[in-house]
Design a protein around this motif. Sequence first.
Motif, mmCIF file in Angstrom:
data_model
loop_
_atom_site.group_PDB
_atom_site.id
_atom_site.type_symbol
_atom_site.label_atom_id
_atom_site.label_comp_id
_atom_site.label_asym_id
_atom_site.label_seq_id
_atom_site.Cartn_x
_atom_site.Cartn_y
_atom_site.Cartn_z
ATOM 1 N N TYR A 41 22.330 49.192 29.480
ATOM 2 C CA TYR A 41 21.819 48.650 30.737
ATOM 3 C C TYR A 41 22.123 49.641 31.858
ATOM 4 O O TYR A 41 23.183 50.277 31.864
ATOM 5 C CB TYR A 41 22.470 47.305 31.075
ATOM 6 C CG TYR A 41 22.108 46.182 30.143
ATOM 7 C CD1 TYR A 41 21.015 45.353 30.420
ATOM 8 C CD2 TYR A 41 22.835 45.958 28.983
ATOM 9 C CE1 TYR A 41 20.682 44.316 29.558
ATOM 10 C CE2 TYR A 41 22.502 44.924 28.119
ATOM 11 C CZ TYR A 41 21.420 44.112 28.410
ATOM 12 O OH TYR A 41 21.089 43.098 27.554
ATOM 13 N N SER B 297 23.521 49.730 35.096
ATOM 14 C CA SER B 297 24.390 48.710 35.677
ATOM 15 C C SER B 297 25.163 49.220 36.879
ATOM 16 O O SER B 297 25.283 50.424 37.100
ATOM 17 C CB SER B 297 25.386 48.201 34.625
ATOM 18 O OG SER B 297 24.727 47.486 33.607
ATOM 19 N N GLU C 88 25.774 50.990 31.062
ATOM 20 C CA GLU C 88 26.655 50.022 30.414
ATOM 21 C C GLU C 88 26.307 49.844 28.935
ATOM 22 O O GLU C 88 25.142 49.637 28.579
ATOM 23 C CB GLU C 88 26.539 48.667 31.123
ATOM 24 C CG GLU C 88 27.386 47.575 30.488
ATOM 25 C CD GLU C 88 27.082 46.197 31.042
ATOM 26 O OE1 GLU C 88 27.481 45.208 30.402
ATOM 27 O OE2 GLU C 88 26.433 46.111 32.114
ATOM 28 N N GLY D 44 18.132 43.716 33.025
ATOM 29 C CA GLY D 44 18.955 42.572 33.381
ATOM 30 C C GLY D 44 18.088 41.360 33.668
ATOM 31 O O GLY D 44 16.851 41.442 33.678
ATOM 32 N N ARG E 65 29.360 42.262 39.142
ATOM 33 C CA ARG E 65 28.569 43.128 38.259
ATOM 34 C C ARG E 65 27.078 42.850 38.465
ATOM 35 O O ARG E 65 26.688 41.756 38.861
ATOM 36 C CB ARG E 65 28.905 42.876 36.784
ATOM 37 C CG ARG E 65 30.353 43.108 36.398
ATOM 38 C CD ARG E 65 30.533 42.914 34.890
ATOM 39 N NE ARG E 65 31.931 42.975 34.490
ATOM 40 C CZ ARG E 65 32.589 44.107 34.209
ATOM 41 N NH1 ARG E 65 31.947 45.264 34.321
ATOM 42 N NH2 ARG E 65 33.852 44.074 33.831
ATOM 43 N N HIS E 66 26.263 43.859 38.149
ATOM 44 C CA HIS E 66 24.810 43.682 38.188
ATOM 45 C C HIS E 66 24.161 44.596 37.155
ATOM 46 O O HIS E 66 24.571 45.754 36.994
ATOM 47 C CB HIS E 66 24.250 44.000 39.572
ATOM 48 C CG HIS E 66 22.755 43.957 39.638
ATOM 49 N ND1 HIS E 66 22.032 42.820 39.318
ATOM 50 C CD2 HIS E 66 21.839 44.911 39.972
ATOM 51 C CE1 HIS E 66 20.734 43.070 39.451
ATOM 52 N NE2 HIS E 66 20.591 44.332 39.840
ATOM 53 N N ARG E 67 23.172 44.077 36.472
ATOM 54 C CA ARG E 67 22.318 44.862 35.580
ATOM 55 C C ARG E 67 20.927 44.953 36.190
ATOM 56 O O ARG E 67 20.348 43.925 36.548
ATOM 57 C CB ARG E 67 22.235 44.204 34.196
ATOM 58 C CG ARG E 67 23.519 44.278 33.388
ATOM 59 C CD ARG E 67 23.416 43.422 32.126
ATOM 60 N NE ARG E 67 24.515 43.701 31.201
ATOM 61 C CZ ARG E 67 24.719 43.028 30.053
ATOM 62 N NH1 ARG E 67 23.895 42.019 29.731
ATOM 63 N NH2 ARG E 67 25.723 43.350 29.269
#
Length: 274
Positions: free
Chosen positions: A97, A99, A90, A128, A111-113
């Motif tokens: 990131y 991601s 990302e 993250g 969403r997730h980092r």
Amino acid sequence: MSTLRIGAAAAAFGRDLDFDLRRIGTLVDHARRSGVGLLVLPDAALGGYLADLRHPDPDALPPALEPDGPLIGEVARMAAEMVVCVGYCEADGDDRYNSAVCVNGDGVLGRHRKVHQPAGESIAYRAGDGFTAFDTPVGRLGMLIDYDKTFPEAARSLALGGAEILACLSAWPTSITNRAPRMAQDRQSRLFDLYDCARAAENQVVLASSNQTGALGGMKFLGQAKVVGPGGEVLARTWSKAGIAVAEIDPAAEIAKARRVLSHLAERKPAAYA
């Protein structure tokens, strides 16, 4: 009873984004023909992972993609009625990131980092800062990337947030410090399976674990995609081969059954853990 077919994919991805999109399309099509409602694709399925985990080459990093850009939109279009989780690099200004994004035809659902970074990953990506469960048409989900699942607190925080299903997206390689002659003897292969089953059992949730296959640079990826039930039992798996592990389960019913006598989340003693 509301059963759901969950698919966890094992497949190879690299720097060629057109190739990656075609492969994602093929996996989505195969999953749809199998009646899958939730498909978990590997980490870094768009653009590939790092070629060297200890000393990443700054000039050979995965392409950084906009989180609301056309490639994410294309995966959402392919997903249509299906819920699909996919990993990518990302772009956030000058930062990158590792991601994951969860989509369907309506757009982005979550969403997730990646928070936890092994070896030299911090050279390539920023970390993250949290874990958030989110609602989807197939239930409440949480996402983990690679090394995140090594840490019990990560999965536990998602379970405490109400996640019924943990989507664990990986580009998890064989051991880079202690090579084994056979995959079955590889330390990272053993840990990958151990963490999948432990995170499901200790939180009494369903877990879908995807992973890359093949090789990129000096990295050889394990595969070993699987779906795990809330008792820690493996319901379906690909072993080291490419493919999709598909399992049919009623997450709410199976979680309720697992927690009927011993409910790990309800029986926690947070004051004792300080």
